[in-house]
Scaffold this motif. Sequence first.
Motif, PDB file in Angstrom:
ATOM      1  N   HIS A  32       0.849  -1.199   0.000  1.00  0.00           N
ATOM      2  CA  HIS A  32       0.000   0.000   0.000  1.00  0.00           C
ATOM      3  C   HIS A  32       0.882   1.247   0.000  1.00  0.00           C
ATOM      4  N   PRO A  33       1.656   1.413  -1.060  1.00  0.00           N
ATOM      5  CA  PRO A  33       2.550   2.577  -1.104  1.00  0.00           C
ATOM      6  C   PRO A  33       1.795   3.871  -1.356  1.00  0.00           C
ATOM      7  N   GLY A  34       2.387   4.961  -0.880  1.00  0.00           N
ATOM      8  CA  GLY A  34       1.815   6.261  -1.187  1.00  0.00           C
ATOM      9  C   GLY A  34       2.204   6.739  -2.561  1.00  0.00           C
ATOM     10  N   ALA A  35       3.323   6.210  -3.080  1.00  0.00           N
ATOM     11  CA  ALA A  35       3.800   6.552  -4.420  1.00  0.00           C
ATOM     12  C   ALA A  35       4.799   5.491  -4.858  1.00  0.00           C
ATOM     13  N   ILE A  36       5.079   5.484  -6.152  1.00  0.00           N
ATOM     14  CA  ILE A  36       6.001   4.512  -6.743  1.00  0.00           C
ATOM     15  C   ILE A  36       7.068   5.265  -7.522  1.00  0.00           C
ATOM     16  N   VAL A  37       8.318   4.878  -7.324  1.00  0.00           N
ATOM     17  CA  VAL A  37       9.426   5.384  -8.129  1.00  0.00           C
ATOM     18  C   VAL A  37      10.008   4.181  -8.862  1.00  0.00           C
ATOM     19  N   ILE A  38       9.902   4.170 -10.191  1.00  0.00           N
ATOM     20  CA  ILE A  38      10.287   2.998 -10.974  1.00  0.00           C
ATOM     21  C   ILE A  38      11.379   3.350 -11.975  1.00  0.00           C
ATOM     22  N   PHE A  39      12.477   2.617 -11.889  1.00  0.00           N
ATOM     23  CA  PHE A  39      13.587   2.742 -12.829  1.00  0.00           C
ATOM     24  C   PHE A  39      13.384   1.712 -13.934  1.00  0.00           C
ATOM     25  N   THR A  40      13.258   2.171 -15.163  1.00  0.00           N
ATOM     26  CA  THR A  40      12.907   1.277 -16.256  1.00  0.00           C
ATOM     27  C   THR A  40      14.033   1.117 -17.259  1.00  0.00           C
ATOM     28  N   PRO A 124       0.298   7.376  -7.437  1.00  0.00           N
ATOM     29  CA  PRO A 124       1.185   8.216  -8.247  1.00  0.00           C
ATOM     30  C   PRO A 124       2.482   7.486  -8.607  1.00  0.00           C
ATOM     31  N   VAL A 125       2.925   7.698  -9.834  1.00  0.00           N
ATOM     32  CA  VAL A 125       4.118   7.026 -10.357  1.00  0.00           C
ATOM     33  C   VAL A 125       5.118   8.072 -10.833  1.00  0.00           C
ATOM     34  N   VAL A 126       6.366   7.881 -10.461  1.00  0.00           N
ATOM     35  CA  VAL A 126       7.466   8.673 -11.000  1.00  0.00           C
ATOM     36  C   VAL A 126       8.403   7.700 -11.698  1.00  0.00           C
ATOM     37  N   GLN A 127       8.641   7.917 -12.972  1.00  0.00           N
ATOM     38  CA  GLN A 127       9.494   7.028 -13.765  1.00  0.00           C
ATOM     39  C   GLN A 127      10.879   7.661 -13.901  1.00  0.00           C
ATOM     40  N   VAL A 128      11.913   6.814 -13.812  1.00  0.00           N
ATOM     41  CA  VAL A 128      13.291   7.299 -13.836  1.00  0.00           C
ATOM     42  C   VAL A 128      14.088   6.502 -14.862  1.00  0.00           C
ATOM     43  N   LEU A 149      13.543   7.007   0.838  1.00  0.00           N
ATOM     44  CA  LEU A 149      12.194   6.998   0.263  1.00  0.00           C
ATOM     45  C   LEU A 149      11.267   6.020   0.992  1.00  0.00           C
ATOM     46  N   SER A 150      11.817   4.890   1.432  1.00  0.00           N
ATOM     47  CA  SER A 150      10.974   3.892   2.098  1.00  0.00           C
ATOM     48  C   SER A 150      10.350   4.456   3.371  1.00  0.00           C
ATOM     49  N   GLU A 151      11.048   5.393   4.013  1.00  0.00           N
ATOM     50  CA  GLU A 151      10.516   6.002   5.229  1.00  0.00           C
ATOM     51  C   GLU A 151       9.334   6.909   4.925  1.00  0.00           C
ATOM     52  N   ASN A 152       9.193   7.292   3.658  1.00  0.00           N
ATOM     53  CA  ASN A 152       8.064   8.106   3.220  1.00  0.00           C
ATOM     54  C   ASN A 152       6.987   7.270   2.534  1.00  0.00           C
ATOM     55  N   ASN A 153       7.029   5.957   2.751  1.00  0.00           N
ATOM     56  CA  ASN A 153       6.059   5.022   2.167  1.00  0.00           C
ATOM     57  C   ASN A 153       6.070   5.065   0.646  1.00  0.00           C
ATOM     58  N   ILE A 154       7.269   5.231   0.077  1.00  0.00           N
ATOM     59  CA  ILE A 154       7.432   5.260  -1.376  1.00  0.00           C
ATOM     60  C   ILE A 154       8.125   3.974  -1.810  1.00  0.00           C
ATOM     61  N   LEU A 155       7.524   3.284  -2.751  1.00  0.00           N
ATOM     62  CA  LEU A 155       8.047   2.005  -3.233  1.00  0.00           C
ATOM     63  C   LEU A 155       9.008   2.245  -4.394  1.00  0.00           C
ATOM     64  N   VAL A 156      10.244   1.777  -4.241  1.00  0.00           N
ATOM     65  CA  VAL A 156      11.227   1.830  -5.317  1.00  0.00           C
ATOM     66  C   VAL A 156      11.216   0.496  -6.053  1.00  0.00           C
ATOM     67  N   ILE A 157      11.077   0.554  -7.373  1.00  0.00           N
ATOM     68  CA  ILE A 157      11.097  -0.646  -8.211  1.00  0.00           C
ATOM     69  C   ILE A 157      12.179  -0.494  -9.271  1.00  0.00           C
ATOM     70  N   GLY A 158      13.039  -1.497  -9.376  1.00  0.00           N
ATOM     71  CA  GLY A 158      13.929  -1.618 -10.517  1.00  0.00           C
ATOM     72  C   GLY A 158      13.293  -2.585 -11.498  1.00  0.00           C
ATOM     73  N   SER A 159      12.988  -2.126 -12.693  1.00  0.00           N
ATOM     74  CA  SER A 159      12.309  -2.951 -13.692  1.00  0.00           C
ATOM     75  C   SER A 159      13.286  -3.314 -14.794  1.00  0.00           C
ATOM     76  N   GLY A 160      13.634  -4.589 -14.870  1.00  0.00           N
ATOM     77  CA  GLY A 160      14.586  -5.057 -15.872  1.00  0.00           C
ATOM     78  C   GLY A 160      14.542  -6.565 -15.992  1.00  0.00           C
ATOM     79  N   VAL A 224      20.109  -0.502  -8.808  1.00  0.00           N
ATOM     80  CA  VAL A 224      19.393   0.608  -8.190  1.00  0.00           C
ATOM     81  C   VAL A 224      18.556   0.098  -7.024  1.00  0.00           C
ATOM     82  N   ALA A 225      17.808  -0.981  -7.253  1.00  0.00           N
ATOM     83  CA  ALA A 225      16.979  -1.552  -6.193  1.00  0.00           C
ATOM     84  C   ALA A 225      17.834  -2.028  -5.025  1.00  0.00           C
ATOM     85  N   LEU A 226      18.938  -2.702  -5.334  1.00  0.00           N
ATOM     86  CA  LEU A 226      19.857  -3.180  -4.299  1.00  0.00           C
ATOM     87  C   LEU A 226      20.409  -2.014  -3.486  1.00  0.00           C
TER      88      LEU A 226
END
Length: 254
Positions: A32-40, A124-128, A149-160, A224-226
């Motif tokens: 249940h993230p407040g936002a998502i930051v995804i590296f694509t 909300p999604v932020v793409q990087v 970011l995790s302390e702000n309930n933001i989910l970091v995803i590395g997509s690859g 990035v995820a690591l």
Amino acid sequence: MSPLFLAHGSPMLAIEENEYSAFLRETGASLHPGAIVIFTAHWETEDVTVTFTDGVYETIYDFYGFPDELYRVRYPARGSKEVASLVKSMLETNGIPVRFDGTRGLDHGSWTLLKHLFPNADIPVVQVSVNPYRSVEAHYEIGKALRGLSENNILVIGSGVTVHNLRIIKWGQEEPEPWAVQFDDWLIDAMSRGELSALFQYDTLAPFAGHAVPRAEHFVPLYVALGSAQPNAKPEVIFRGYQAGTLSYLCLRF
């Protein structure tokens, strides 16, 4: 909100119903993230570039020759200038140059996963972007700069994808090639031991690294995820599978 590395594989993932799509839905339902930051892997720029919009993203179809049904999929997530600004600030504080992009939509490295993870497109999604010409260590440092970011309930995803070599793919083959399994085994072992030095030298130390990673755009999101995980976090394999003999669907939580 532990960072994730997720395999996006074929664009057909967006409309397929299989073990992997079910895994993504179950994973999303537990978060249940407040936002998502995804590296694509499908957005390459020289400097780190961050989407900057509060509007609804365009769905980008950055592939050819697939069924018409796939081109009708929409993922109308909104961006967040607030989160984008936070990402930019955290990176720049650590000496990493950052640019904003106010027009780019979501490419299939993002929306094929997000469609299953959060089907309502209400987060909300932020793409990087990534830069495959920079070292994996540089991408680890990018992730490290975003640890808060995790302390702000933001989910970091590395997509690859860890093993991604379309030149030697085995269409129709269900069993994975042994070398692909060995490469992933090495990665999992090195990460579980916290052997960063070895991980930064994967191209000379990991078995079949040249086969698995002929070009690094799909590989660097893993680092990035690591890097974005807390220092003592233990990597957890949350899904592992292979398609067409060589395409890895290894996924990790950090």
